[in-house]
Design a protein around this motif. Structure first.
Motif, mmCIF file in Angstrom:
data_model
loop_
_atom_site.group_PDB
_atom_site.id
_atom_site.type_symbol
_atom_site.label_atom_id
_atom_site.label_comp_id
_atom_site.label_asym_id
_atom_site.label_seq_id
_atom_site.Cartn_x
_atom_site.Cartn_y
_atom_site.Cartn_z
ATOM 1 N N PHE A 103 3.856 11.762 -46.576
ATOM 2 C CA PHE A 103 4.363 11.350 -45.083
ATOM 3 C C PHE A 103 3.953 10.076 -44.470
ATOM 4 N N ASN A 104 5.037 9.232 -44.661
ATOM 5 C CA ASN A 104 4.821 7.772 -44.075
ATOM 6 C C ASN A 104 3.720 7.163 -45.094
ATOM 7 N N GLY A 105 3.830 7.465 -46.502
ATOM 8 C CA GLY A 105 2.926 7.032 -47.321
ATOM 9 C C GLY A 105 1.572 7.702 -47.533
ATOM 10 N N GLN A 106 1.208 8.721 -46.742
ATOM 11 C CA GLN A 106 0.090 9.431 -46.741
ATOM 12 C C GLN A 106 0.199 10.680 -47.439
ATOM 13 N N ALA A 107 -0.582 10.860 -48.636
ATOM 14 C CA ALA A 107 -0.283 11.943 -49.395
ATOM 15 C C ALA A 107 -0.976 13.222 -49.025
ATOM 16 N N ILE A 108 -0.162 14.179 -49.340
ATOM 17 C CA ILE A 108 -0.537 15.700 -48.886
ATOM 18 C C ILE A 108 -1.180 16.328 -50.097
ATOM 19 N N ASN A 109 -2.706 16.403 -50.084
ATOM 20 C CA ASN A 109 -2.920 17.090 -51.294
ATOM 21 C C ASN A 109 -3.838 18.083 -51.027
ATOM 22 N N SER A 110 -3.770 18.753 -49.762
ATOM 23 C CA SER A 110 -4.489 20.128 -49.439
ATOM 24 C C SER A 110 -3.961 20.687 -48.208
ATOM 25 N N SER A 111 -4.220 21.723 -47.897
ATOM 26 C CA SER A 111 -3.750 22.325 -46.706
ATOM 27 C C SER A 111 -4.222 21.614 -45.489
ATOM 28 N N ASP A 112 -5.511 21.174 -45.645
ATOM 29 C CA ASP A 112 -6.306 20.348 -44.325
ATOM 30 C C ASP A 112 -5.501 18.870 -44.339
ATOM 31 N N ASP A 113 -4.739 18.236 -45.197
ATOM 32 C CA ASP A 113 -4.132 17.110 -45.126
ATOM 33 C C ASP A 113 -2.740 17.511 -44.354
ATOM 34 N N PHE A 114 -2.361 18.645 -44.843
ATOM 35 C CA PHE A 114 -0.856 19.138 -44.157
ATOM 36 C C PHE A 114 -1.046 19.361 -42.648
ATOM 37 N N ALA A 115 -2.225 20.210 -42.214
ATOM 38 C CA ALA A 115 -2.450 20.572 -41.060
ATOM 39 C C ALA A 115 -2.800 19.316 -40.151
ATOM 40 N N SER A 116 -3.667 18.450 -40.611
ATOM 41 C CA SER A 116 -3.789 17.160 -39.622
ATOM 42 C C SER A 116 -2.787 16.332 -39.450
ATOM 43 N N LEU A 117 -1.854 16.268 -40.600
ATOM 44 C CA LEU A 117 -0.620 15.428 -40.456
ATOM 45 C C LEU A 117 0.581 16.036 -39.509
ATOM 46 N N LEU A 118 0.535 17.483 -39.536
ATOM 47 C CA LEU A 118 1.466 18.346 -38.763
ATOM 48 C C LEU A 118 0.960 18.216 -37.404
ATOM 49 N N LEU A 119 -0.271 18.194 -37.124
ATOM 50 C CA LEU A 119 -0.804 18.230 -35.780
ATOM 51 C C LEU A 119 -0.367 16.770 -35.128
ATOM 52 N N GLU A 120 -0.761 15.879 -35.955
ATOM 53 C CA GLU A 120 -0.477 14.486 -35.327
ATOM 54 C C GLU A 120 0.977 14.022 -35.077
ATOM 55 N N HIS A 121 1.613 14.346 -36.244
ATOM 56 C CA HIS A 121 3.020 13.981 -36.143
ATOM 57 C C HIS A 121 4.195 14.841 -35.662
ATOM 58 N N ALA A 122 3.792 16.219 -35.639
ATOM 59 C CA ALA A 122 4.811 17.085 -35.317
ATOM 60 C C ALA A 122 4.303 17.847 -34.093
ATOM 61 N N GLN A 123 3.108 17.651 -33.581
ATOM 62 C CA GLN A 123 2.525 18.391 -32.567
ATOM 63 C C GLN A 123 2.483 19.769 -32.535
ATOM 64 N N VAL A 124 2.147 20.372 -33.897
ATOM 65 C CA VAL A 124 1.959 21.681 -34.177
ATOM 66 C C VAL A 124 0.605 21.996 -34.728
ATOM 67 N N ALA A 125 -0.128 23.008 -34.018
ATOM 68 C CA ALA A 125 -1.280 23.444 -34.478
ATOM 69 C C ALA A 125 -1.354 24.519 -35.533
ATOM 70 N N VAL A 126 -1.860 24.330 -36.705
ATOM 71 C CA VAL A 126 -1.954 25.331 -37.477
ATOM 72 C C VAL A 126 -3.449 25.379 -38.210
ATOM 73 N N VAL A 127 -3.924 26.645 -38.685
ATOM 74 C CA VAL A 127 -5.348 26.558 -39.251
ATOM 75 C C VAL A 127 -5.264 26.413 -40.849
ATOM 76 N N PRO A 128 -5.846 25.352 -41.295
ATOM 77 C CA PRO A 128 -5.908 25.289 -42.744
ATOM 78 C C PRO A 128 -6.522 26.466 -43.575
ATOM 79 N N GLY A 129 -6.067 26.823 -44.677
ATOM 80 C CA GLY A 129 -6.787 27.921 -45.389
ATOM 81 C C GLY A 129 -8.289 27.637 -45.927
ATOM 82 N N THR A 130 -8.666 26.576 -46.055
ATOM 83 C CA THR A 130 -10.018 26.041 -46.604
ATOM 84 C C THR A 130 -11.058 27.013 -45.915
ATOM 85 N N GLY A 131 -11.043 27.118 -44.672
ATOM 86 C CA GLY A 131 -12.163 28.065 -43.858
ATOM 87 C C GLY A 131 -11.984 29.757 -44.294
#
Ligand code: PMP
Ligand code: GLU
Length: 397
Positions: free
Chosen positions: A335-363
């Protein structure tokens, strides 16, 4: 140097995401929160009224540590009615939420080095509570193809001479899957054969959909009941997360140990919330039916929609109010050159750029997944999934 044990504990990621989403909302940011681990409904009026009556009647003092007798009697009645379980008041300990009940359970069961089998994906707090009580969490991955449920073969592979407890959570947070009577029977047989204990977290028991049914492992036979600590509470069923009432049902011997521990750590659970819990457990249950119907509608919509979104997939949840979504097909995209390599990356980009909060599966011990709660209004869920779809549509390969 502060305590090594306490410093090794990571803060609850589910509570952290929830707090962040609530904070962003209070700042006026138009955020859609799929993070919530709590029903979005108001506590039903008759329960609130019982609390107000309890204040007015002067139930504002210390109660017996294990809970007022009438509260424990109400819990026994509920266990009989809903779970076909016969317990006496001396076998119940009322605590500050199910989380506290779990803490009491492991405090009572574990000696240093004792192993607790925790099927993954698991609710985030289990390994930490075990560690706080000097136990060793043994995380056992389960297969998506088996609806994320642990099998006797998995148990056999994980079993050592230090194994003490099997932790079960059905309906499950985060997967929403439910163990059948037959599956529980096989696990119970294994536990009895190896003299293990079961901690059975049944906090989502009332939130089961379609033809599915919750079965308590303790109800299978008296032998397994004697080796099980049932954990439950009013938080999820009655939209009472803030009231902090949970409980255990176990042998009187274990209840006494848990009560002694609680007598030095927390004393009794809130007296007013205890009284309100009687109204919740024994009062009209149509509020539960209504909330469940709303959850089911949202679940149906979301599961269908997720199946149409490129790169996402999920197994339909049968209970609780979470959908566990596999996002691993998106890994490697940008996304905008930033790689998504984990569900943490996905969740934080989603929160920042789409204003959607989800919980990454890591925990939850499942890094390829995100957890979406459906404890939010249907309109919000629709908007949130559209934002997710749009966000994924913008990803570069
Ligand atoms: N167990 C599970 C599986 C949960 O999801 C939660 C949610 N908080 C709890 C226990 C704890 O419930 P309580 O809020 O009653 O402490
Ligand atoms: N159990 C809920 C969740 O999984 C509430 C938060 C928590 O207690 O961790 O989100």
């Amino acid at each position: 140097m502060f305590a090594k044990k306490a410093q090794a504990i990571s803060p609850s990621p589910t509570l952290a995401i929830d707090a962040k989403a609530k904070q962003m909302k209070s700042e006026g940011i138009d955020i859609i929160g799929f993070g919530a681990g709590e029903p979005d409904f108001e506590t039903p009026e008759h329960i609130k009224a019982a609390a107000i009556a309890a204040i007015e009647a002067g139930f504002t003092r210390y109660t017996p540590v294990a809970g007022m007798l009438d509260v424990r009697a109400a819990i026994c009645e509920k266990l009989k009615r809903d779970n076909n379980l016969a317990y006496q008041e001396t076998e119940i300990v009322v605590s500050n939420g199910a989380k506290h009940a779990l803490t009491n359970a492991f405090a009572a069961l574990l000696n240093p080095g004792d192993e607790v089998i925790i099927p993954a994906p698991f609710w985030v707090s289990y390994p930490e509570i075990v560690k706080l009580n000097d136990g060793v969490p043994v995380i056992v991955p389960t297969a998506a193809a088996n609806d994320f449920k642990i099998t006797v073969e998995d148990l056999q592979n994980a079993f050592t001479e230090r194994t003490k407890v099997i932790l079960l959570n059905s309906p499950n947070n985060p997967t929403g899957q439910i163990y059948t009577r037959q599956e529980l029977q096989a696990i119970a047989d294994f536990a009895l054969q190896h003299n293990l204990y079961i901690v059975s977290d049944e906090i989502y028991e009332q939130l089961v959909y379609d033809q599915y049914q919750h079965v308590s492992i303790a109800a299978l036979n008296p032998e397994i009941k004697a080796r099980t600590i049932v954990v439950n509470g009013v938080s999820k069923t009655y939209a009472m997360t803030g009231w902090r009432i949970g409980f255990t049902a176990s042998t009187a011997e274990l209840a006494k140990i848990m009560s002694s521990v609680q007598s030095h750590t927390a004393s009794n659970a809130n007296s007013i919330a205890q009284k309100a819990s009687i109204a919740a457990l024994l009062g009209p249950q149509d509020c539960v039916v209504k909330m469940k119907a709303a959850f089911a509608k949202r679940r149906d919509y979301m599961v269908k929609k997720i199946a149409t979104i490129d790169g996402l997939s999920c197994i339909e949840p049968k209970g609780a109010f979470y959908i566990f979504v596999d996002v691993s097909k998106l890994f490697g995209r940008k996304f905008n050159g930033q790689a998504i390599n984990s569900s943490d990356d996905f969740a934080s980009l989603l929160l920042e750029h789409a204003q959607v909060a989800v919980v990454p599966g890591t925990g939850f011990g499942a890094p390829d997944y995100i957890r979406l709660s459906y404890a939010l209004a249907l309109e919000q869920a629709k908007e949130g999934l559209e934002r997710i779809e749009e966000f994924i549509g913008k990803l570069e390969n």
